[in-house]
Design a protein around this motif. Structure first.
Motif, short mmCIF file in Angstrom:
data_model
loop_
_atom_site.label_atom_id
_atom_site.label_comp_id
_atom_site.label_asym_id
_atom_site.label_seq_id
_atom_site.Cartn_x
_atom_site.Cartn_y
_atom_site.Cartn_z
N TYR A 85 0.85 -1.19 0.00
CA TYR A 85 0.00 0.00 0.00
C TYR A 85 0.88 1.24 0.00
O TYR A 85 1.62 1.50 0.95
CB TYR A 85 -0.89 -0.04 1.24
N ASP A 86 0.83 2.00 -1.09
CA ASP A 86 1.65 3.20 -1.21
C ASP A 86 0.98 4.13 -2.20
O ASP A 86 -0.24 4.13 -2.33
CB ASP A 86 3.08 2.83 -1.64
N GLY A 87 1.76 4.94 -2.90
CA GLY A 87 1.15 5.84 -3.87
C GLY A 87 2.11 6.82 -4.48
O GLY A 87 3.28 6.93 -4.07
N PHE A 88 1.60 7.53 -5.48
CA PHE A 88 2.35 8.57 -6.20
C PHE A 88 1.70 9.92 -5.95
O PHE A 88 0.47 10.03 -5.97
CB PHE A 88 2.28 8.34 -7.72
N ALA A 89 2.52 10.94 -5.77
CA ALA A 89 2.04 12.33 -5.90
C ALA A 89 2.34 12.77 -7.33
O ALA A 89 3.44 12.50 -7.84
CB ALA A 89 2.73 13.24 -4.91
N ILE A 90 1.37 13.38 -7.97
CA ILE A 90 1.52 13.81 -9.37
C ILE A 90 1.13 15.27 -9.47
O ILE A 90 0.07 15.67 -8.96
CB ILE A 90 0.65 12.95 -10.31
N ALA A 91 1.97 16.07 -10.11
CA ALA A 91 1.69 17.50 -10.24
C ALA A 91 2.11 17.98 -11.62
O ALA A 91 2.97 17.38 -12.27
CB ALA A 91 2.43 18.28 -9.17
N ILE A 92 1.50 19.06 -12.04
CA ILE A 92 1.87 19.70 -13.29
C ILE A 92 2.25 21.14 -13.01
O ILE A 92 1.64 21.80 -12.14
CB ILE A 92 0.72 19.62 -14.32
N VAL A 93 3.28 21.61 -13.68
CA VAL A 93 3.76 22.98 -13.48
C VAL A 93 2.91 23.93 -14.30
O VAL A 93 2.68 23.72 -15.49
CB VAL A 93 5.25 23.08 -13.89
N GLU A 94 2.47 24.99 -13.66
CA GLU A 94 1.64 25.98 -14.36
C GLU A 94 2.50 26.93 -15.17
O GLU A 94 3.55 27.38 -14.70
CB GLU A 94 0.83 26.78 -13.34
#
Length: 221
Positions: A212-221
């Motif tokens: 059980y884990d996960g990814f943080a995902i972001a996009i640069v504005e």
């Protein structure tokens, strides 16, 4: 639900959607034989990284944390013929195994493997004006997440996708007062992304062969 079921579902996903890959299986076998820790992304996660690179139309990818190159190969395969992935690895032994894996998988021409402390390698990339990168994958020592994210911002452009792995940690990310350095690093990644006005982010919780884990995902504005 048990980890055994999660792993079985991961196997089903692989069988149903993209099948076994002897070249990548050989990479994992080489990593085991050379004593590397079994902390590579799962095949389903590797495929996700590959798809995100394709969706992004990435030509330049930066990876912080190579290990044996398993995730690197997934992303390298998604690049066009003139694409490049720069991957950073601290441990010389891991790097030697990774380089052999790149050659075995036929992607060595697209991979720029740099050995040494990642923060030094990132500073060198900055000095070279190596950016901007289209996609940046951070999967290294977790306490340095804020530093890696800070460099990711410097080496990005509007539209760059930034992915940070291992941010849920079996739910321990909820522990505000904990002293586990990896959990503190995971919380620091959320704090950085949440506070950075140029980033729009979310996180995906994952279960599967890696627990059980996960990814943080972001996009640069």
């Amino acid at each position: 639900m048990s980890k055994k079921i999660w792993a079985a579902v991961d196997d089903y996903i692989v069988d149903a959607l993209f099948g076994a890959d002897p070249a990548l299986d050989a990479v994992l076998a080489a990593n085991r034989d050379q004593g590397l820790p079994p902390i590579d992304v799962s095949p389903a996660q590797g495929k996700l990284l590959s798809l995100l690179a394709r969706i992004q139309g990435a030509k330049k990818v930066l990876e912080v944390g190579t290990l044996g190159g398993y995730s690197t190969i997934w992303m390298a395969r998604a690049l066009p013929a003139n694409g490049k992935i720069v991957t950073l690895e601290l441990d010389p032994h891991h790097a030697r195994v990774a380089q052999s894996n790149f050659e075995r998988a036929g992607v060595s021409e697209q991979v720029d493997l740099r050995i040494g402390p990642a923060l030094q390698s990132l500073a060198a990339l900055g000095a070279e004006n190596a950016g901007p990168f289209d996609l940046i994958f951070i999967d290294a020592d977790k306490p340095n997440n804020p530093n890696y994210l800070s460099w990711a911002m410097r080496l990005s452009r509007p539209g760059t996708v930034i992915i940070c792995d291992n941010v849920i940690r079996d739910g321990a990310v909820l522990d505000e007062g904990g002293h586990d350095a990896n959990v503190v690093g995971a919380r620091a990644a959320f704090s950085f992304i949440g506070a950075e006005k140029r980033l729009h982010g979310t996180a995906i919780q994952t279960v599967g062969a890696k627990g059980y884990d996960g990814f943080a995902i972001a996009i640069v504005e």
